[in-house]
Design a protein around this motif. Structure first.
Motif, PDB file in Angstrom:
ATOM      1  N   VAL A 140      41.794  33.593  33.259  1.00 53.88           N
ATOM      2  CA  VAL A 140      40.788  33.146  32.314  1.00 53.88           C
ATOM      3  C   VAL A 140      41.147  33.604  30.904  1.00 53.88           C
ATOM      4  O   VAL A 140      40.997  32.878  29.935  1.00 53.88           O
ATOM      5  CB  VAL A 140      39.403  33.692  32.741  1.00 53.88           C
ATOM      6  N   ARG A 141      41.689  34.834  30.827  1.00 55.92           N
ATOM      7  CA  ARG A 141      42.015  35.358  29.502  1.00 55.92           C
ATOM      8  C   ARG A 141      43.215  34.634  28.895  1.00 55.92           C
ATOM      9  O   ARG A 141      43.300  34.473  27.681  1.00 55.92           O
ATOM     10  CB  ARG A 141      42.276  36.862  29.588  1.00 55.92           C
ATOM     11  N   VAL A 142      44.131  34.200  29.740  1.00 62.91           N
ATOM     12  CA  VAL A 142      45.259  33.414  29.226  1.00 62.91           C
ATOM     13  C   VAL A 142      44.743  32.057  28.744  1.00 62.91           C
ATOM     14  O   VAL A 142      45.093  31.578  27.666  1.00 62.91           O
ATOM     15  CB  VAL A 142      46.329  33.216  30.319  1.00 62.91           C
ATOM     16  N   TYR A 143      43.873  31.484  29.552  1.00 63.61           N
ATOM     17  CA  TYR A 143      43.290  30.180  29.241  1.00 63.61           C
ATOM     18  C   TYR A 143      42.541  30.226  27.905  1.00 63.61           C
ATOM     19  O   TYR A 143      42.574  29.263  27.132  1.00 63.61           O
ATOM     20  CB  TYR A 143      42.377  29.786  30.403  1.00 63.61           C
TER      21      TYR A 143
ATOM     22  N   PHE B 217      53.206  33.240  46.059  1.00 62.37           N
ATOM     23  CA  PHE B 217      54.346  33.289  46.964  1.00 62.37           C
ATOM     24  C   PHE B 217      53.952  33.533  48.415  1.00 62.37           C
ATOM     25  O   PHE B 217      54.680  33.163  49.316  1.00 62.37           O
ATOM     26  CB  PHE B 217      55.334  34.373  46.507  1.00 62.37           C
ATOM     27  N   THR B 218      52.823  34.205  48.643  1.00 58.79           N
ATOM     28  CA  THR B 218      52.482  34.561  50.020  1.00 58.79           C
ATOM     29  C   THR B 218      51.488  33.590  50.654  1.00 58.79           C
ATOM     30  O   THR B 218      51.204  33.696  51.838  1.00 58.79           O
ATOM     31  CB  THR B 218      51.900  35.984  50.110  1.00 58.79           C
ATOM     32  N   ALA B 219      50.944  32.651  49.868  1.00 64.36           N
ATOM     33  CA  ALA B 219      49.975  31.725  50.432  1.00 64.36           C
ATOM     34  C   ALA B 219      50.695  30.502  50.999  1.00 64.36           C
ATOM     35  O   ALA B 219      51.784  30.140  50.537  1.00 64.36           O
ATOM     36  CB  ALA B 219      48.978  31.286  49.369  1.00 64.36           C
ATOM     37  N   GLY B 220      50.084  29.890  51.999  1.00 62.43           N
ATOM     38  CA  GLY B 220      50.580  28.612  52.478  1.00 62.43           C
ATOM     39  C   GLY B 220      49.896  27.523  51.671  1.00 62.43           C
ATOM     40  O   GLY B 220      50.094  27.407  50.466  1.00 62.43           O
ATOM     41  N   GLN B 221      49.052  26.747  52.365  1.00 61.77           N
ATOM     42  CA  GLN B 221      48.315  25.696  51.673  1.00 61.77           C
ATOM     43  C   GLN B 221      46.997  26.203  51.087  1.00 61.77           C
ATOM     44  O   GLN B 221      46.312  25.475  50.389  1.00 61.77           O
ATOM     45  CB  GLN B 221      48.024  24.548  52.639  1.00 61.77           C
ATOM     46  N   GLN B 222      46.660  27.468  51.399  1.00 63.29           N
ATOM     47  CA  GLN B 222      45.352  27.979  50.976  1.00 63.29           C
ATOM     48  C   GLN B 222      45.273  28.096  49.459  1.00 63.29           C
ATOM     49  O   GLN B 222      46.239  28.440  48.806  1.00 63.29           O
ATOM     50  CB  GLN B 222      45.089  29.368  51.581  1.00 63.29           C
ATOM     51  N   GLN B 223      44.095  27.802  48.932  1.00 63.61           N
ATOM     52  CA  GLN B 223      43.871  27.991  47.503  1.00 63.61           C
ATOM     53  C   GLN B 223      42.862  29.106  47.288  1.00 63.61           C
ATOM     54  O   GLN B 223      41.675  28.932  47.553  1.00 63.61           O
ATOM     55  CB  GLN B 223      43.336  26.708  46.876  1.00 63.61           C
ATOM     56  N   THR B 224      43.348  30.257  46.794  1.00 63.05           N
ATOM     57  CA  THR B 224      42.389  31.282  46.379  1.00 63.05           C
ATOM     58  C   THR B 224      41.820  30.842  45.032  1.00 63.05           C
ATOM     59  O   THR B 224      42.341  29.914  44.415  1.00 63.05           O
ATOM     60  CB  THR B 224      43.066  32.652  46.218  1.00 63.05           C
ATOM     61  N   LEU B 225      40.797  31.532  44.579  1.00 63.36           N
ATOM     62  CA  LEU B 225      40.153  31.109  43.334  1.00 63.36           C
ATOM     63  C   LEU B 225      41.122  31.074  42.143  1.00 63.36           C
ATOM     64  O   LEU B 225      41.149  30.078  41.418  1.00 63.36           O
ATOM     65  CB  LEU B 225      38.933  31.994  43.040  1.00 63.36           C
ATOM     66  N   PRO B 226      41.941  32.142  41.925  1.00 66.53           N
ATOM     67  CA  PRO B 226      42.890  32.047  40.801  1.00 66.53           C
ATOM     68  C   PRO B 226      43.844  30.852  40.940  1.00 66.53           C
ATOM     69  O   PRO B 226      44.137  30.190  39.937  1.00 66.53           O
ATOM     70  CB  PRO B 226      43.651  33.372  40.878  1.00 66.53           C
ATOM     71  N   ILE B 227      44.303  30.571  42.144  1.00 66.37           N
ATOM     72  CA  ILE B 227      45.200  29.425  42.308  1.00 66.37           C
ATOM     73  C   ILE B 227      44.450  28.130  42.007  1.00 66.37           C
ATOM     74  O   ILE B 227      44.987  27.217  41.371  1.00 66.37           O
ATOM     75  CB  ILE B 227      45.803  29.402  43.738  1.00 66.37           C
ATOM     76  N   ILE B 229      41.921  27.844  39.890  1.00 68.29           N
ATOM     77  CA  ILE B 229      41.766  27.773  38.429  1.00 68.29           C
ATOM     78  C   ILE B 229      43.074  27.318  37.794  1.00 68.29           C
ATOM     79  O   ILE B 229      43.093  26.461  36.908  1.00 68.29           O
ATOM     80  CB  ILE B 229      41.345  29.145  37.844  1.00 68.29           C
ATOM     81  N   PHE B 230      44.182  27.890  38.274  1.00 68.10           N
ATOM     82  CA  PHE B 230      45.496  27.538  37.731  1.00 68.10           C
ATOM     83  C   PHE B 230      45.753  26.038  37.877  1.00 68.10           C
ATOM     84  O   PHE B 230      46.242  25.391  36.954  1.00 68.10           O
ATOM     85  CB  PHE B 230      46.573  28.350  38.455  1.00 68.10           C
ATOM     86  N   SER B 231      45.379  25.469  39.024  1.00 69.60           N
ATOM     87  CA  SER B 231      45.597  24.038  39.226  1.00 69.60           C
ATOM     88  C   SER B 231      44.665  23.219  38.326  1.00 69.60           C
ATOM     89  O   SER B 231      44.994  22.118  37.920  1.00 69.60           O
ATOM     90  CB  SER B 231      45.386  23.672  40.702  1.00 69.60           C
ATOM     91  N   THR B 242      36.237  24.394  34.248  1.00 65.20           N
ATOM     92  CA  THR B 242      37.042  25.612  34.339  1.00 65.20           C
ATOM     93  C   THR B 242      36.344  26.768  33.626  1.00 65.20           C
ATOM     94  O   THR B 242      36.353  27.899  34.101  1.00 65.20           O
ATOM     95  CB  THR B 242      38.417  25.376  33.695  1.00 65.20           C
ATOM     96  N   ASN B 243      35.738  26.465  32.470  1.00 67.22           N
ATOM     97  CA  ASN B 243      35.063  27.518  31.719  1.00 67.22           C
ATOM     98  C   ASN B 243      33.835  28.045  32.445  1.00 67.22           C
ATOM     99  O   ASN B 243      33.562  29.238  32.428  1.00 67.22           O
ATOM    100  CB  ASN B 243      34.642  26.995  30.339  1.00 67.22           C
ATOM    101  N   VAL B 244      33.102  27.123  33.075  1.00 65.85           N
ATOM    102  CA  VAL B 244      31.925  27.552  33.827  1.00 65.85           C
ATOM    103  C   VAL B 244      32.361  28.494  34.941  1.00 65.85           C
ATOM    104  O   VAL B 244      31.786  29.571  35.133  1.00 65.85           O
ATOM    105  CB  VAL B 244      31.178  26.328  34.400  1.00 65.85           C
ATOM    106  N   VAL B 245      33.418  28.097  35.652  1.00 68.39           N
ATOM    107  CA  VAL B 245      33.940  28.960  36.719  1.00 68.39           C
ATOM    108  C   VAL B 245      34.389  30.295  36.127  1.00 68.39           C
ATOM    109  O   VAL B 245      34.129  31.360  36.696  1.00 68.39           O
ATOM    110  CB  VAL B 245      35.106  28.260  37.450  1.00 68.39           C
TER     111      VAL B 245
END
Lengths: 315, 271
Positions: A140-143, B217-227, B229-231, B242-245
């Motif tokens: 978020v901080r990078v964003y 690197f350690t996840a398969g198809q799973q999306q954690t919250l940071p991943i 957001i990154f997508s 994205t900002n609301v999240v």
């Protein structure tokens, strides 16, 4: 207390007492049992993984099929010496160094204020204020910097309001620094890196400064040193291990990041991005591993120097 | 005395204060910007000032973005289990390191810090290589293993700091009075380190909840919250989502941090 108290044999010690006594008599064994599980995790899983990484980097890749072969080779390391890869490494290390050096003067005043002037209550508030951004989502901080630096964003607006848009455009023209917009430039990457790692530097310098006894500064002043001299001769040498400790974080984290250059960069790769692309898109694990060995070695040397400079005592 | 005042007065010089305030503003203004943009009506660009303000993005996230909720739940699960593992491992290491001097002690203190001191891609790709060699499929559990590894140090740091400040005489007294080492642990040690363990656990939780580099690197198809957001950052529609999240995430991580800070402060002021 009549003499009626007959001799009562004490009951056999419970299982727990016997176990306790046994362990007390065998400190080695109890130490071993305490450490068995964590050591399994850290040595077998973690160090084992690091070994696997190094091993991986010596595997060959079939040039036709792109499949990983079982032949051991130095090809991956030879590929690292290609100009394009050298570029990536140099770019990343330069960025890490610039970020580290810039974070120090930015962190120092706040660290010094906390260590010398802040009341305990104020210090606590400042700690939380510094740690909150550190722990609140890194992505978020990078964003946030994408929003601030975007072409239609705050910085451009501010430039337009103050009539300095020309200056901003000229800045963007500088090769190696600028780009089509600040949000797609090396300068943007630099600012975001300094921003996300700054708290580590503040905390590390503050911890070192806190241990400088006030009497030393008074002695320096009494002996006629000007503030500038006191800083150069007394405070700085004592704060330096803290600076080195903080630099471990700013340097290592910059070396191994792919988020900031992906969000704010242009097409020029940094090590982290290159590794990610090699591993995911190209499926070339061995080369990705070899490229990862580079920051590993750099950090190995860095940590060795840091230890000699006393940075670990400052942590 | 006059000359001393210059640098040893009880008040900081205005230049020092200005520098300190600048650093604080630098740290916090971007977070305010994030919050501001959660309310903008402009969904495609990052125009400043925002053309209008709305709360509709909060509704969008709550009602029509199940992908966000899936990612959030996954992240919470991973963080909970990784924290549990790190709590056990970190506490065991600090207990051993505090109690005894033994061969390899320095090496252990280095290994503990290594997952956090080495660049994130190193830990990430190392674990990926090992998992690949072992033939284990990438899953929820491979994410947890990665997270637990770098969370150990946070717990360890907190607990060992507390142990160092605790007088040994307490445990000795307990043993002298006939308690077994298990009773001593349960009634003397545990109450002493409990808040430090909690503070460490909260920080470990926040660290895991936020981690992206190793996870990639350690996840398969799973999306954690940071991943997740990154997508989202690559998408050009519904940008304020994205900002609301981000606002949710900031709130969610601030709470454990504040509680952890409070726990460590109370303990140090008792001393």
């Amino acid at each position: 207390m009549a003499a009626t108290t007959a001799y009562v044999p004490s009951p056999a010690p419970s299982f727990w007492r016997r176990a306790s006594t046994y362990f007390y008599r065998h400190p080695r064994l109890s130490l071993l049992m305490t450490l068995a599980l964590p050591m399994f995790w850290l040595v077998v899983i973690y160090l084992g993984s690091l070994l696997a990484l190094v091993a991986q980097s010596f595997y060959g890749v079939d040039s036709f099929t792109g499949q990983v072969t079982n032949q051991l080779t130095l090809d991956n390391y030879r590929l690292l010496l290609q100009p394009a890869n050298i570029d990536i490494i140099v770019r990343t290390v330069t960025m890490a160094a610039l970020v580290t050096v810039s974070a120090v003067p930015l962190a120092y005043p706040l660290a010094y204020y906390m260590a010398r002037y802040a009341s305990p209550r104020m210090k606590m508030i400042l700690y939380v204020l510094i740690l909150l951004p550190l722990w609140s989502s890194y992505l978020v901080r990078v964003y946030a910097w994408k929003l601030i630096l975007a072409q239609e964003g705050i910085v451009s607006w501010f430039a337009a309001q103050t009539g300095t848009s020309g200056l901003l455009d000229a800045f963007l023209q500088i090769p190696g620094v600028g780009g089509t917009s600040l949000a797609l430039s090396n300068f943007g990457i630099f600012i975001a890196f300094v921003y996300v790692w700054l708290p580590y530097m503040i905390i590390a310098i503050e911890a070192a400064l806190e241990r400088v006894p006030k009497s030393l500064l008074e002695a320096s002043g009494d002996l006629g040193a000007k503030p500038r001299t006191t800083f150069r001769q007394v405070i700085w040498p004592l704060a330096f291990p803290g600076v080195v400790a903080g630099s471990i974080f700013t340097f290592a984290l910059t070396l191994g990041d792919f988020v900031v250059p992906t969000v704010l960069g242009n097409s020029q790769y940094f090590i982290g991005q290159a590794v990610l692309t090699l591993q995911s898109t190209s499926g070339n694990m061995p080369l990705a591993a070899a490229l990862t060995v580079v920051p590993m070695l750099i950090m190995g040397v860095y940590l060795w120097f840091a230890k000699r400079l006393g940075a670990f005592d400052a942590l | 005395m006059r000359s001393k005042r210059k640098h040893l007065g009880d008040h900081a010089s205005w230049r020092l204060k200005a520098g300190a305030i600048f650093a604080l503003l630098f740290l916090h203004v971007p977070i305010i910007v994030i919050i501001l943009y959660a309310f903008t009506t402009d969904e495609r660009t990052f125009r400043f000032p925002p053309p209008g303000l709305t709360t509709k993005w909060f509704e969008t996230v709550i009602t029509s973005r199940p992908d966000f909720w899936t990612a959030l739940v996954l992240s919470l699960q991973v963080a909970a289990i990784a924290t549990g593992a790190a709590l056990i491992l970190g506490t065991l290491i600090s207990a051993a390191m505090y109690r005894a001097k033994f061969f390899g002690r320095d090496a252990i203190s280095l290994i503990v810090v290594l997952p956090l001191a080495l660049p994130g891609i190193v830990t990430g790709i190392a674990l990926r290589s090992a998992i690949g060699f072992a033939g284990i499929p990438f899953s929820f559990w491979t994410i947890v293993i990665g997270h637990a590894t770098f969370c150990i140090v946070v717990v360890y740091n907190n607990v060992i700091a507390r142990l160092r400040r605790t007088a040994r005489s307490q445990t000795e007294a307990s043993m002298d009075l006939g308690a077994t080492s298990f009773q001593t642990f349960r009634h003397i040690m545990l109450p002493t380190i409990a808040t430090a363990m909690l503070a460490g656990a909260l920080l470990a939780f926040a660290l895991s909840f936020d981690e992206i580099i190793v996870t990639t690197f350690t996840a398969g198809q799973q999306q954690t919250l940071p991943i997740w957001i990154f997508s989202q950052l690559a998408r050009s529609r519904q940008r304020p989502v994205t900002n609301v999240v981000a606002v949710f995430v900031i709130l969610l991580t601030s709470i454990p941090i504040m509680v952890a800070a409070r726990l460590t402060r109370e303990a140090s002021s008792e001393q």
